[in-house]
Design a protein around this motif. Structure first.
Motif, PDB file in Angstrom:
ATOM      1  N   GLU A 101       0.827  -1.213   0.000  1.00  0.00           N
ATOM      2  CA  GLU A 101       0.000   0.000   0.000  1.00  0.00           C
ATOM      3  C   GLU A 101       0.860   1.262   0.000  1.00  0.00           C
ATOM      4  OE1 GLU A 101      -3.212   0.240  -0.630  1.00  0.00           O
ATOM      5  OE2 GLU A 101      -3.152  -1.944  -0.846  1.00  0.00           O
ATOM      6  N   LYS A 102       1.974   1.225   0.720  1.00  0.00           N
ATOM      7  CA  LYS A 102       2.897   2.363   0.718  1.00  0.00           C
ATOM      8  C   LYS A 102       3.445   2.583  -0.696  1.00  0.00           C
ATOM      9  CE  LYS A 102       7.245   3.985   2.582  1.00  0.00           C
ATOM     10  NZ  LYS A 102       8.555   3.528   2.943  1.00  0.00           N
ATOM     11  N   ARG A 103       3.833   1.531  -1.353  1.00  0.00           N
ATOM     12  CA  ARG A 103       4.348   1.630  -2.736  1.00  0.00           C
ATOM     13  C   ARG A 103       3.256   2.155  -3.669  1.00  0.00           C
ATOM     14  NH1 ARG A 103       7.927   2.707  -4.776  1.00  0.00           N
ATOM     15  NH2 ARG A 103       8.055   1.255  -6.492  1.00  0.00           N
ATOM     16  N   ARG A 104       2.040   1.727  -3.464  1.00  0.00           N
ATOM     17  CA  ARG A 104       0.926   2.172  -4.305  1.00  0.00           C
ATOM     18  C   ARG A 104       0.703   3.686  -4.140  1.00  0.00           C
ATOM     19  NH1 ARG A 104      -2.939  -1.069  -6.169  1.00  0.00           N
ATOM     20  NH2 ARG A 104      -2.887  -2.498  -4.426  1.00  0.00           N
ATOM     21  N   ARG A 105       0.776   4.177  -2.905  1.00  0.00           N
ATOM     22  CA  ARG A 105       0.583   5.607  -2.651  1.00  0.00           C
ATOM     23  C   ARG A 105       1.689   6.461  -3.270  1.00  0.00           C
ATOM     24  NH1 ARG A 105      -1.041   3.497   2.252  1.00  0.00           N
ATOM     25  NH2 ARG A 105       0.960   3.887   3.227  1.00  0.00           N
ATOM     26  N   GLU A 106       2.854   5.876  -3.477  1.00  0.00           N
ATOM     27  CA  GLU A 106       3.985   6.606  -4.060  1.00  0.00           C
ATOM     28  C   GLU A 106       3.863   6.771  -5.571  1.00  0.00           C
ATOM     29  OE1 GLU A 106       7.417   4.412  -2.829  1.00  0.00           O
ATOM     30  OE2 GLU A 106       7.224   5.016  -0.739  1.00  0.00           O
ATOM     31  N   ILE A 107       2.944   6.065  -6.194  1.00  0.00           N
ATOM     32  CA  ILE A 107       2.757   6.159  -7.642  1.00  0.00           C
ATOM     33  C   ILE A 107       1.982   7.432  -7.939  1.00  0.00           C
ATOM     34  CG2 ILE A 107       1.705   5.096  -9.681  1.00  0.00           C
ATOM     35  CD1 ILE A 107       2.080   2.377  -8.273  1.00  0.00           C
ATOM     36  N   PRO A 108       2.531   8.292  -8.810  1.00  0.00           N
ATOM     37  CA  PRO A 108       1.788   9.514  -9.149  1.00  0.00           C
ATOM     38  C   PRO A 108       0.473   9.165  -9.848  1.00  0.00           C
ATOM     39  CG  PRO A 108       3.965   9.462 -10.226  1.00  0.00           C
ATOM     40  CD  PRO A 108       3.783   8.182  -9.494  1.00  0.00           C
ATOM     41  N   ASN A 109      -0.558   9.925  -9.574  1.00  0.00           N
ATOM     42  CA  ASN A 109      -1.867   9.749 -10.177  1.00  0.00           C
ATOM     43  C   ASN A 109      -2.519   8.419  -9.833  1.00  0.00           C
ATOM     44  OD1 ASN A 109      -1.595  12.257 -11.477  1.00  0.00           O
ATOM     45  ND2 ASN A 109      -0.472  11.265 -13.152  1.00  0.00           N
ATOM     46  N   SER A 110      -2.147   7.835  -8.723  1.00  0.00           N
ATOM     47  CA  SER A 110      -2.751   6.565  -8.303  1.00  0.00           C
ATOM     48  C   SER A 110      -4.162   6.817  -7.810  1.00  0.00           C
ATOM     49  CB  SER A 110      -1.925   5.947  -7.179  1.00  0.00           C
ATOM     50  OG  SER A 110      -2.534   4.782  -6.693  1.00  0.00           O
ATOM     51  N   LEU A 111      -5.065   5.912  -8.137  1.00  0.00           N
ATOM     52  CA  LEU A 111      -6.471   6.063  -7.742  1.00  0.00           C
ATOM     53  C   LEU A 111      -6.732   5.533  -6.334  1.00  0.00           C
ATOM     54  CD1 LEU A 111      -8.223   5.055 -11.061  1.00  0.00           C
ATOM     55  CD2 LEU A 111      -7.863   7.345 -10.143  1.00  0.00           C
TER      56      LEU A 111
END
Length: 146
Positions: A135-145
């Motif tokens: 989840e931390k890695r997912r939040r670091e992705i720009p424009n993540s939904l």
């Protein structure tokens, strides 16, 4: 009507055919049984089992896009192909069987994650640890939904 035609239309058994049947004997071989030895599973490090369990869970949820960032050698393709072929196993058995044949693929992903994110896989001792990391890695992705 010729003799041949008479034989064909007649309901009487052909004497020659009856004689051939008497000369022919069917011999059935004895059945033989083969038993396979139970499969022996190699012992896997605990961190690899925990990671494989998390990976398979994400696979079941169709949520592996973060893993692609760490896949340098098509490891996910090999693992996912195996998982699709054996999806009828329970997750516990699927982890055990997937590691039996694809431990090197899981280890390669784990090594790449450890190298890129500077984490120690031995400290990732639970599903929750991996879920938090994911989840931390997912939040670091720009424009993540998410």
């Amino acid at each position: 009507m010729t003799d041949e035609e008479k034989k064909i239309t007649s309901n009487e058994p052909d004497v020659e055919e009856e004689k051939e049947k008497e000369d022919f004997e069917v011999i059935m071989p004895e059945a033989s049984w083969t038993t396979m030895d139970a499969e022996e599973f190699k012992e896997q490090p605990e961190e690899l089992k925990v990671f494989a369990n998390f990976y398979i869970s994400q696979f079941s949820q169709r949520d592996l896009e973060i893993m692609d960032a760490y896949d340098t050698s098509s490891n996910t393709v090999d693992i996912n192909h195996y998982l699709l072929d054996n999806i009828h196993f329970t997750r516990k058995n699927l982890v055990k069987h997937a590691l039996q044949y694809h431990d090197y693929n899981f280890q390669s992903l784990l090594d790449e994650i450890a190298k890129k994110d500077k984490i120690n896989p031995k400290e990732m001792t639970s599903y929750e640890d991996w879920n938090t990391w994911y989840e931390k890695r997912r939040r670091e992705i720009p424009n993540s939904l998410s």
